[in-house]
Design a protein around this motif. Structure first.
Motif, short mmCIF file in Angstrom:
data_model
loop_
_atom_site.label_atom_id
_atom_site.label_comp_id
_atom_site.label_asym_id
_atom_site.label_seq_id
_atom_site.Cartn_x
_atom_site.Cartn_y
_atom_site.Cartn_z
N THR A 135 0.86 -1.16 -0.03
CA THR A 135 0.07 0.15 -0.15
C THR A 135 0.83 1.30 -0.01
OG1 THR A 135 -1.86 -1.22 1.13
CG2 THR A 135 -1.75 1.39 1.26
N ALA A 136 0.76 2.16 -1.05
CA ALA A 136 1.72 3.28 -1.41
C ALA A 136 1.85 4.08 -0.13
CB ALA A 136 1.19 3.90 -2.59
N ASP A 137 0.71 4.69 0.31
CA ASP A 137 0.79 5.51 1.53
C ASP A 137 -0.67 5.40 2.30
OD1 ASP A 137 0.94 7.66 3.02
OD2 ASP A 137 1.70 8.95 1.79
N VAL A 138 -0.69 5.07 3.47
CA VAL A 138 -1.92 4.71 4.26
C VAL A 138 -2.47 6.39 4.47
CG1 VAL A 138 -1.14 2.60 5.18
CG2 VAL A 138 -0.61 4.87 6.29
N ALA A 139 -1.70 7.41 4.29
CA ALA A 139 -2.34 8.67 4.51
C ALA A 139 -3.15 9.10 3.36
CB ALA A 139 -1.15 9.86 4.57
#
Ligand code: FES
Ligand code: FES
Length: 185
Positions: A135-139
């Motif tokens: 997952t690239a960026d949980v933000a």
């Protein structure tokens, strides 16, 4: 109580049924299912948590049956490949089972029960907002099941090995169900 401190009387809830049994305290959930309940769908590959052939759903989450003691599974809802299809479902199959058939997601079939249970659990995890290693960026938010791409599916199913190398079909089957997951809930 059996009077024998090395065994335990317990009742497992499996596929909506209460299954009473007496087991050695050391018996795993996998062996309880296969040897005591006659549910041989979950397979024993490595017996060490490395292959995923024994994957079942416990309270809706993926679990390696070979790593969980049967006594620790009491009071929890266990679903095996024999119980994934909902009553009244088309052909008595879960959509993931149908997708594996349509996409040739197996050869010998030994890993298939674990693959299917794992795939069902993986899509549910995505819908709960659980990220994966890729997952690239949980933000930016975690993709729900319908938004999973190939890399996410490969990573989320990476704990399930297939000695026949049917990975291409498995991946396509999971992506098929992921893309239509809304229709199955
Ligand atoms: Fe459980 Fe291999 S038999 S992970
Ligand atoms: Fe044979 Fe996966 S289909 S091990």
């Amino acid at each position: 109580m059996t009077g024998d401190p090395t065994t335990t009387d317990l009742v497992l809830q499996v596929n909506g049924r209460a299954l009473p049994m007496t087991v050695d305290n050391r018996v795993t959930l996998l062996d309880a299912l296969r040897e005591h309940a006659g549910l041989t769908g979950a397979k024993k590959g490595c017996d060490h948590g490395q292959c995923g052939a024994c994957t079942v759903l416990v309270d809706g989450r993926r679990a390696n049956g070979c790593l969980l003691l049967a006594v620790a599974a009491e009071g929890r809802e266990v679903v095996t490949i024999e119980g994934v299809a909902e009553a009244g479902s088309a052909e008595g199959l879960h959509p993931m089972q149908r997708a594996f058939l349509e996409r040739d997601g197996f050869q010998c079939g030994y890993c298939t029960p674990g693959q299917i249970c794992s795939a069902i659990g993986a899509l549910a995890e995505a819908d709960r907002g659980w990220p994966s290693h890729v997952t690239a960026d949980v933000a930016d938010g975690v993709p729900d099941a319908a938004a999973l791409d190939e890399a996410e599916v490969r990573e989320r199913l990476s704990g399930n090995l297939c000695r026949c190398g049917a990975y291409a079909g498995i991946r396509e089957a999971v992506l098929d169900v992921a893309s239509t997951v809304g229709a199955h809930r």
